[in-house]
Each structure stands twice: as C-alpha cells, then as structure tokens.
Design a protein around this motif. Sequence first.
Motif, PDB file in Angstrom:
ATOM      1  N   ALA A 157       0.869  -1.258   0.073  1.00  0.00           N
ATOM      2  CA  ALA A 157       0.038   0.095  -0.068  1.00  0.00           C
ATOM      3  C   ALA A 157       0.631   1.089  -0.191  1.00  0.00           C
ATOM      4  O   ALA A 157       2.362   1.035   0.855  1.00  0.00           O
ATOM      5  N   LEU A 158       0.580   2.146  -0.559  1.00  0.00           N
ATOM      6  CA  LEU A 158       1.106   3.558  -0.714  1.00  0.00           C
ATOM      7  C   LEU A 158       0.571   4.317   0.023  1.00  0.00           C
ATOM      8  O   LEU A 158      -0.896   3.872   0.841  1.00  0.00           O
ATOM      9  N   PRO A 159       1.491   5.560   0.936  1.00  0.00           N
ATOM     10  CA  PRO A 159       1.062   5.716   2.213  1.00  0.00           C
ATOM     11  C   PRO A 159       0.045   7.412   1.674  1.00  0.00           C
ATOM     12  O   PRO A 159      -1.112   7.442   2.576  1.00  0.00           O
ATOM     13  N   GLU A 160      -0.620   7.401   1.196  1.00  0.00           N
ATOM     14  CA  GLU A 160      -1.047   8.409   0.410  1.00  0.00           C
ATOM     15  C   GLU A 160      -1.102   8.478  -0.739  1.00  0.00           C
ATOM     16  O   GLU A 160      -0.591   7.824  -2.399  1.00  0.00           O
ATOM     17  N   PRO A 161      -2.071   8.802  -1.772  1.00  0.00           N
ATOM     18  CA  PRO A 161      -3.148  10.334  -0.821  1.00  0.00           C
ATOM     19  C   PRO A 161      -4.577   9.135  -0.404  1.00  0.00           C
ATOM     20  O   PRO A 161      -4.524   7.833  -0.858  1.00  0.00           O
ATOM     21  N   ILE A 162      -4.879   9.677   0.708  1.00  0.00           N
ATOM     22  CA  ILE A 162      -5.753   9.229   1.634  1.00  0.00           C
ATOM     23  C   ILE A 162      -7.488   9.203   1.071  1.00  0.00           C
ATOM     24  O   ILE A 162      -8.038  10.740   0.864  1.00  0.00           O
ATOM     25  N   LEU A 163      -8.049   8.360   0.083  1.00  0.00           N
ATOM     26  CA  LEU A 163      -8.971   8.341  -0.992  1.00  0.00           C
ATOM     27  C   LEU A 163      -9.865   8.494  -0.013  1.00  0.00           C
ATOM     28  O   LEU A 163     -11.247   9.382  -0.502  1.00  0.00           O
ATOM     29  N   ILE A 164     -10.814   7.881   0.525  1.00  0.00           N
ATOM     30  CA  ILE A 164     -12.140   8.198   2.087  1.00  0.00           C
ATOM     31  C   ILE A 164     -10.863   7.360   3.569  1.00  0.00           C
ATOM     32  O   ILE A 164     -10.018   6.727   3.571  1.00  0.00           O
ATOM     33  N   SER A 165     -11.208   8.540   4.787  1.00  0.00           N
ATOM     34  CA  SER A 165     -11.036   8.192   5.492  1.00  0.00           C
ATOM     35  C   SER A 165     -12.290   7.727   6.290  1.00  0.00           C
ATOM     36  O   SER A 165     -13.595   8.816   5.875  1.00  0.00           O
ATOM     37  N   ILE A 166     -12.683   7.708   7.569  1.00  0.00           N
ATOM     38  CA  ILE A 166     -14.328   7.198   8.399  1.00  0.00           C
ATOM     39  C   ILE A 166     -13.732   7.027   9.769  1.00  0.00           C
ATOM     40  O   ILE A 166     -13.195   6.205  10.156  1.00  0.00           O
ATOM     41  N   ASP A 167     -14.489   7.723  10.411  1.00  0.00           N
ATOM     42  CA  ASP A 167     -14.033   8.048  11.837  1.00  0.00           C
ATOM     43  C   ASP A 167     -15.447   7.538  12.057  1.00  0.00           C
ATOM     44  O   ASP A 167     -15.961   9.584  12.266  1.00  0.00           O
ATOM     45  N   PHE A 168     -15.831   6.636  12.979  1.00  0.00           N
ATOM     46  CA  PHE A 168     -17.249   6.595  13.703  1.00  0.00           C
ATOM     47  C   PHE A 168     -16.368   7.099  15.120  1.00  0.00           C
ATOM     48  O   PHE A 168     -15.859   6.776  15.805  1.00  0.00           O
ATOM     49  N   SER A 169     -18.210   8.556  15.809  1.00  0.00           N
ATOM     50  CA  SER A 169     -17.800   8.783  17.070  1.00  0.00           C
ATOM     51  C   SER A 169     -18.816   8.273  17.309  1.00  0.00           C
ATOM     52  O   SER A 169     -18.874   8.011  19.483  1.00  0.00           O
ATOM     53  N   GLU A 170     -19.447   7.645  17.008  1.00  0.00           N
ATOM     54  CA  GLU A 170     -21.155   6.361  17.556  1.00  0.00           C
ATOM     55  C   GLU A 170     -21.331   5.675  16.989  1.00  0.00           C
ATOM     56  O   GLU A 170     -21.437   5.534  16.185  1.00  0.00           O
ATOM     57  N   ILE A 171     -21.411   4.128  18.008  1.00  0.00           N
ATOM     58  CA  ILE A 171     -22.239   3.343  17.286  1.00  0.00           C
ATOM     59  C   ILE A 171     -23.270   2.745  18.529  1.00  0.00           C
ATOM     60  O   ILE A 171     -23.488   2.440  19.332  1.00  0.00           O
ATOM     61  N   SER A 172     -24.551   2.323  17.176  1.00  0.00           N
ATOM     62  CA  SER A 172     -25.489   1.595  18.490  1.00  0.00           C
ATOM     63  C   SER A 172     -25.877   0.612  17.947  1.00  0.00           C
ATOM     64  O   SER A 172     -26.285   0.684  16.345  1.00  0.00           O
ATOM     65  N   VAL A 173     -26.566  -0.759  18.403  1.00  0.00           N
ATOM     66  CA  VAL A 173     -26.977  -1.968  17.570  1.00  0.00           C
ATOM     67  C   VAL A 173     -28.366  -1.850  18.430  1.00  0.00           C
ATOM     68  O   VAL A 173     -28.853  -2.262  19.301  1.00  0.00           O
ATOM     69  N   ASP A 174     -29.306  -2.939  17.873  1.00  0.00           N
ATOM     70  CA  ASP A 174     -30.317  -2.253  18.357  1.00  0.00           C
ATOM     71  C   ASP A 174     -30.758  -4.167  17.494  1.00  0.00           C
ATOM     72  O   ASP A 174     -30.219  -4.906  16.196  1.00  0.00           O
ATOM     73  N   SER A 175     -31.614  -5.163  18.430  1.00  0.00           N
ATOM     74  CA  SER A 175     -31.721  -6.290  18.178  1.00  0.00           C
ATOM     75  C   SER A 175     -33.107  -6.752  18.772  1.00  0.00           C
ATOM     76  O   SER A 175     -33.210  -6.361  19.120  1.00  0.00           O
TER      77      SER A 175
END
Length: 243
Positions: free
Chosen positions: A222-240
């Motif tokens: 893998a190349l270090p850049e460019p970062i094509l997409i970044s995803i940072d989740f601050s909240e996650i919840s699950v219903d079951s």
Amino acid sequence: MNDLLQFVLKAHGGLERWESATTIHAKGAIGGFLWTRVGQEGVLANADMTVDVHQQRLVFAGFTGPELSGVFTPDRVEIRGKDGTVVVDRVAPREAFTGLGQDDPWDELHVLYFAGYALWNYLTAPYLLTHPGVELVELEPWRESGEDWRRLQARFPQDLATHATEQFFYYNSSGLLRRHDYAADVLGGSPAAHYSADHTTVSGLVFPTHRYVVPVQEDGQALPEPILISIDFSEISVDSRQG
C-alpha cells in the motif's frame, strides 16, 4: 462454514449475536481526497446513518440538508423530504456510473449509492461474508506491520451491491479486521487497501471505528497517500431482536 470465517465471526461477537441484530446506527466523519475529486467535498463530513443488518438498506439522516434523508437500496436511491415525500430518485443507480471518468463530477445520487452500499458492507462485516452465494478461500498469510495476517479471498454474488466481485480480507491473530483490498468497479477498478483500527465493542459486536483507504501497488504494498477515503465513527449503537 470456512474455518477462518468461524474464528473471525467469534472475534467480532459471534454468529448468534449478528443474526439477532436488526439495525446498526452510526455517526461520524467521512472524508478523503475522493470527495474533492468528484466535486462533493464535505458531503458526508457529519454522517448519520442507520443500516438494516439483514437487507441492503441504509438511510442517511440530514443527507444534503437538515430536513432531508437519503435512502440507499441496491436498485433505487432516493432523497426524501421531512414528510417522506421523494424529492429526487434514481432507479438502477449503479448504471449511472457507466462512462464516468475518475475526475468527472458526481451528483448527490452518485454519492448516495456509492456511500450507501460501501458503508452497509463495512458495518455488517464480517456477517456480510455469510450472505448466500459468497464464496470464500483462505490464502497464505500476509506479513505487514510486524504481524502475520490471515487472509480470506471472497467472491460475491451478483445480487449483492459491493465494490467488486473479488475482494480480500486480512485479519490479525485476534481475528480482527486490519485490511480489506478491492478494486471498486464504480471507481474504474483501481486497486485500493482499506485499513481498519481502533475496534470497539457495542452490544457484544465488534466494529473498527477508524478506517482509511489508500492506493495499492502491483506487488500488494500500500502507498501512504493520498488518503482516498477516511472514516471515523464517533457513535455506534445496535438494535437487536429480543429472546
């Protein structure tokens, strides 16, 4: 079931918990060079999404406006008003990428389809790999970051909206996802490596909260850049389902 998939499912909460989960709700920031390249910078900077675990459906709250929502399904994408009326939609949305060059601008429905299927895949993995018709083969381990990562080659059926028919998943010694390789059809088939880190446990299920995508060379490095997409989740919840 594939032995490695069994190990991975257990590491991510277990098959029974995934089967009982109904929806996943996540908030976070989605950025990267891709959105600038297609003229949609900041479109998902404050993403708020709800995923149906057992069918390919994802809803973005506040998509392109505070009173709007974006609804993804494989065969149709819609932007709806507050009262549920359809403001704009597109049938057979994957076909809308045909003929687009890498630097051609996207409209909001291109974004909704691409982000909708991609995030549905990411948030339902590894349960995603139990989908009927998915074919799995364990490959030789891959050495990276001083670790040996076990690898699954996955071939996806045509009825599943995903990046490409063939994809590769890399897992560390704990069974947690560390890397995911694909060449997204709707992006022209350029190889990419999608890295995952900062795993968290929510209602017994395990999710990586930090992700980023970079280009890959022919040798798999893998190349270090460019970062094509970044995803940072601050909240996650699950219903079951109960019981």
